[in-house]
Write an enzyme that holds these catalytic residues in place. Structure first.
Site, short mmCIF file in Angstrom:
data_model
loop_
_atom_site.label_atom_id
_atom_site.label_comp_id
_atom_site.label_asym_id
_atom_site.label_seq_id
_atom_site.Cartn_x
_atom_site.Cartn_y
_atom_site.Cartn_z
N SER A 1 0.60 -1.18 0.09
CA SER A 1 0.02 0.12 0.00
C SER A 1 0.94 1.30 0.01
CB SER A 1 -0.92 -0.11 1.38
OG SER A 1 -1.88 -1.21 1.14
N LYS A 2 0.35 2.45 -0.45
CA LYS A 2 0.88 3.70 -0.48
C LYS A 2 1.34 4.12 1.15
CE LYS A 2 -1.23 6.97 -2.75
NZ LYS A 2 -2.01 7.94 -3.51
#
Length: 245
Positions: A83-84
């Site tokens: 994930s970012k």
């Protein structure tokens, strides 16, 4: 020939070692990532401090290491992504904002659904008393074990290759539950394993809104036990699936 065996061992170690000299080892690039997140003014400082301590480049493929500190999701194999950083910071911040976490001064006992490459488990280990992380894909489970062995953490997360929809009752009840995959509902096992005062966050389908971040608080008072649900922004996570592969 003992020396020959030592030479082979050294060659194996060199082949497995991460390349140095990329500018990532010293932590300056990681600190700049955290500084950019801090400048947005919307993330929990305790979460940012934890992210400042965890080398994200150790959890992505070497070919992608130069992008490790950009605010972007990256492929980690098996059709999955890491994930970012901003998404990790936001979700962990929502967990930290729970009443129980405020009283405990941290996340307590955590259940993570979807270990992936192990990065979020490492950040959780900086904020929690105990982390149990479940991954259904054996290849990622094994990769996360290798990745986590490369980083220094105050306590090692417990990794399990299992069906995340079932949770892990033997390690519960949990003060915090976080999912890195989205389903049509919140599995009943998670609710059963969330301790009173605990908070759960998971991407979940919402009527007319697609997939959103859902927060559930398990409250216990004179009126009995109840779960309070709140919905947050739209997100796009990989599907939550049953079984192991």
């Amino acid at each position: 020939m003992p020396q020959r065996h030592l030479q082979l061992a050294a060659a194996d170690a060199a082949r497995l070692a991460r390349p140095s000299g990329t500018g990532l080892d010293g932590g300056a690039v990681r600190q700049r990532m955290v500084a950019r997140l801090r400048a947005e003014g919307r993330f929990d400082e305790r979460v940012l401090a934890a992210m400042a301590s965890v080398p994200r480049h150790e959890f992505v493929d070497t070919a992608l290491a130069a992008q490790a500190y950009e605010d972007t999701a990256l492929p980690i194999g098996h059709g999955q992504t890491i994930s970012k950083p901003s998404v990790v910071a936001h979700m962990l911040g929502l967990l930290m904002a729970g009443t129980g976490a405020a009283q405990r001064g941290g996340l307590g006992r955590v259940l993570e659904i979807g270990t992936g490459c192990g990065y979020q488990a490492a950040v959780l280990a900086m904020l929690a008393r105990q982390v149990t992380s479940i991954e259904r894909l054996q290849g990622l489970y094994e990769k996360a074990q290798i990745n986590l062995h490369r980083v220094a953490l105050p306590r090692a997360p417990r990794l399990l290759w299992a069906d995340g929809r079932l949770g892990h009752a033997a390690s519960g009840p949990f003060d915090s539950i976080i999912a890195a995959a989205g389903g049509d509902d919140i599995p009943p096992a998670w609710l059963e394993q969330l301790a009173p005062g605990g908070r759960l966050i998971a991407p979940t389908a919402a009527a007319g809104r697609g997939q959103v971040l859902v927060v559930l608080d398990h409250l216990s008072d004179a009126g009995g036990q109840r779960w309070v649900r709140s919905e947050h922004e739209a997100v796009l996570f990989v599907p939550l699936k049953s079984g192991v592969v």
